[in-house]
Design a protein around this motif. Structure first.
Motif, PDB file in Angstrom:
ATOM      1  N   SER A 273      30.092  41.205  42.470  1.00 21.31           N
ATOM      2  CA  SER A 273      30.233  40.744  43.828  1.00 21.31           C
ATOM      3  C   SER A 273      30.840  39.637  44.084  1.00 21.31           C
ATOM      4  N   VAL A 274      30.655  38.468  43.332  1.00 17.79           N
ATOM      5  CA  VAL A 274      31.131  37.024  43.308  1.00 17.79           C
ATOM      6  C   VAL A 274      32.688  37.391  43.102  1.00 17.79           C
ATOM      7  N   TRP A 275      33.167  38.287  42.191  1.00 21.03           N
ATOM      8  CA  TRP A 275      34.572  38.376  41.978  1.00 21.03           C
ATOM      9  C   TRP A 275      35.312  39.075  43.107  1.00 21.03           C
ATOM     10  N   LEU A 276      34.401  40.077  43.584  1.00 27.66           N
ATOM     11  CA  LEU A 276      35.161  40.924  44.825  1.00 27.66           C
ATOM     12  C   LEU A 276      35.197  39.942  45.839  1.00 27.66           C
ATOM     13  N   ARG A 277      34.241  39.210  46.159  1.00 27.51           N
ATOM     14  CA  ARG A 277      34.236  38.208  47.379  1.00 27.51           C
ATOM     15  C   ARG A 277      35.163  37.009  47.413  1.00 27.51           C
ATOM     16  N   PHE A 278      35.307  36.550  46.012  1.00 27.60           N
ATOM     17  CA  PHE A 278      36.064  35.124  45.968  1.00 27.60           C
ATOM     18  C   PHE A 278      37.384  35.305  44.934  1.00 27.60           C
ATOM     19  N   LYS A 279      37.477  36.447  44.495  1.00 25.85           N
ATOM     20  CA  LYS A 279      38.842  36.587  43.595  1.00 25.85           C
ATOM     21  C   LYS A 279      39.789  37.433  44.421  1.00 25.85           C
ATOM     22  N   THR A 280      39.392  38.150  45.247  1.00 28.51           N
ATOM     23  CA  THR A 280      40.130  39.085  46.057  1.00 28.51           C
ATOM     24  C   THR A 280      40.092  38.773  47.606  1.00 28.51           C
ATOM     25  N   THR A 281      40.911  39.471  48.230  1.00 25.83           N
ATOM     26  CA  THR A 281      41.154  39.328  49.688  1.00 25.83           C
ATOM     27  C   THR A 281      40.454  40.562  50.621  1.00 25.83           C
ATOM     28  N   LEU A 282      39.820  41.563  49.844  1.00 28.75           N
ATOM     29  CA  LEU A 282      39.275  42.705  50.334  1.00 28.75           C
ATOM     30  C   LEU A 282      38.341  42.409  51.374  1.00 28.75           C
ATOM     31  N   PHE A 283      37.471  41.502  51.303  1.00 28.00           N
ATOM     32  CA  PHE A 283      36.595  41.107  52.359  1.00 28.00           C
ATOM     33  C   PHE A 283      36.564  39.778  53.199  1.00 28.00           C
TER      34      PHE A 283
END
Length: 467
Positions: free
Chosen positions: A28-38
């Motif tokens: 969750s942390v990776w998806l939120r802060f390492k990508t711009t998907l959200f």
């Protein structure tokens, strides 16, 4: 020994659950802060802050909820993933709101709520996958005669033999019937592949010389005066006696017990949707699905409305009285597929395959079920659900309630656009009795996974009885 094995399994499950929650948080942390998907990344708290929150808030909340929702109870009677999956979904929904509330209380506005939402989604997926793998491994072990529990059945009647047959036909349960106790004249006989190893009077002697994990009392009502004596015999050697009541035929699929002071009362009809949380899940999913369905099918509905208006005089929408939840009468909507007729005829006549009352457009929209689409507005109004027993006209309900046993049980939940009976072909001119059997099975065994399966099968399966 059995209790120790269960305790070891629970410790293993807790350890794996902790790893799953940690992995879910990292993802969750990776998806939120390492990508711009959200959304844009921007400034955010350091990973250490999320690690502290995981240690002192996330893990305790998840473990408490896992215990509260019975996810560490023995699951030998587990047959499919859906019942456990429903509990895992509940845990993650509640955990999300609890964790957001904690952040509000400790006044931490910079903590990402989107990350917590992702944690709930990913945690649900990983949790269900984990439990599916573990339960599959355990089932495989039991089918191969490992991790078995040995049962002594006290009884030599149809009830006892039926129980033994169920155990033999379902090896995934991990049970083995070690013998029956019955009448002296039956000792030595083999029934359902199991030997009658003694009479009722031999219980003390047999328990002292053998080791059983469970003792199941399955005796007829006329011998119930012996129960106290049989239970005392079991307790003298430290084995808990379990009773299969002779009146089991009156029980629902999942019996539940209420307590009035110290007196237990068995609920004859278990309805999962009586639970407030289940009602909330059902209502929320109905509302979201109906909104999406209306949006997606709006071009089809507009074209259908135009076609009806151009080809046949009369209203576009046909409204008909149906009986719904708790026997309440409501107006169900359909696209009109027939010529306008006298209300007295309309309420008491069935549709036939070559019904002369159908219009040209009506014949097509009935075969394709397009005529049912306006019922999504019934769902928004709260009269219906997307999935549930199909509602019937009051005229026919008054007839069926007198001739079909348990017909009115279907009204303990909201009616639906499609249902368990419909995907089994019980639509149109088919057996009302068989339809009610499927409806009651749905009422007593509801879960979100079942609704999803019914919706998918409805979309993929064409019903020949739709006319």
């Amino acid at each position: 020994m059995i209790k120790e094995n269960q305790r070891a399994l629970n410790i293993l499950l807790i350890f794996i659950d902790i790893l799953v929650v940690i992995l879910s948080l990292i993802c969750s942390v990776w998806l939120r802060f390492k990508t711009t998907l959200f959304g844009p990344i921007g400034g955010h708290l350091g990973f250490q802050s999320y690690l502290l929150f995981l240690t002192f808030a996330v893990l305790p909340v998840y473990l408490i909820l896992y215990f509260a929702f019975g996810l560490y109870k023995p699951r030998r009677t587990y047959k499919n993933i859906f019942s456990e999956a429903t509990q895992i979904i509940k845990v993650n929904i509640i955990a999300f709101f609890v964790l957001v509330s904690i952040l509000f209380i400790i006044n931490q506005p910079n903590f990402s709520r989107i990350m917590l939402f992702l944690l709930a989604i990913i945690g649900t997926f990983f949790g269900i996958t984990e439990r599916f793998v573990i339960r599959s491994i355990l089932k495989n072990l039991r089918v191969n005669h490992k991790n078995l529990k040995h049962i002594l059945v006290v009884g030599d009647n149809d009830l006892a033999f039926s129980f033994a047959r169920k155990i033999r036909e379902n090896p995934y349960l991990g049970f083995a019937i070690s013998g029956f106790l019955g009448r002296a004249s039956h000792v030595g006989k083999t029934i359902e592949g199991v030997r009658v190893i003694g009479s009722f009077e031999d219980l003390d002697w047999i328990l002292e010389r053998n080791r059983f994990d469970r003792v199941v009392l399955a005796i007829p009502l006329k011998y119930y005066y012996k129960i106290n004596e049989l239970v005392e015999s079991c307790e003298r050697v430290g084995i808990k006696a379990e009773i299969i009541p002779d009146y089991i035929r009156y029980f629902p699929a999942q019996p539940s017990v209420d307590m009035i002071e110290d007196i237990p009362i068995i609920n004859i009809r278990y309805v999962p949707l009586d639970d407030d949380f289940n009602k909330f899940l059902k209502y929320t999913s109905d509302y979201i699905i109906s909104l999406i369905a209306i949006l997606i099918t709006s071009p089809v509905m507009i074209l259908t409305a135009i076609a009806i208006k151009l080809t046949s005089p009369g209203p576009i929408i046909f409204k008909q009285e149906r009986m719904g939840y708790n026997g309440r009468i409501f107006k169900m909507y359909k696209f009109r597929s027939m010529k306008v007729q006298d209300p007295s005829e309309e309420k008491s006549e069935w549709t036939t395959p070559d019904d002369p009352r159908k219009t040209r457009v009506g014949d097509f929209i009935r075969k394709t079920s397009i005529d049912e689409l306006p019922q999504f507005f019934n769902v928004l109004k709260g009269d219906m659900s997307v999935v549930g027993p199909r509602p019937e006209r009051p005229y026919f309900v008054d007839q069926f309630r007198e001739t079909i046993p348990k017909y009115m049980v279907k009204h303990q939940v909201k009616p639906g656009l499609t249902g368990w009976a419909q995907i089994h072909g019980c639509r149109g001119d088919t057996s009302i009795k068989k339809r009610i059997e499927y409806d009651i099975e749905y009422v007593e065994n509801w879960h979100l996974g079942l609704d999803l399966a019914i919706m998918i099968k409805t979309a993929l399966k064409r019903n020949p009885n739709a006319y």
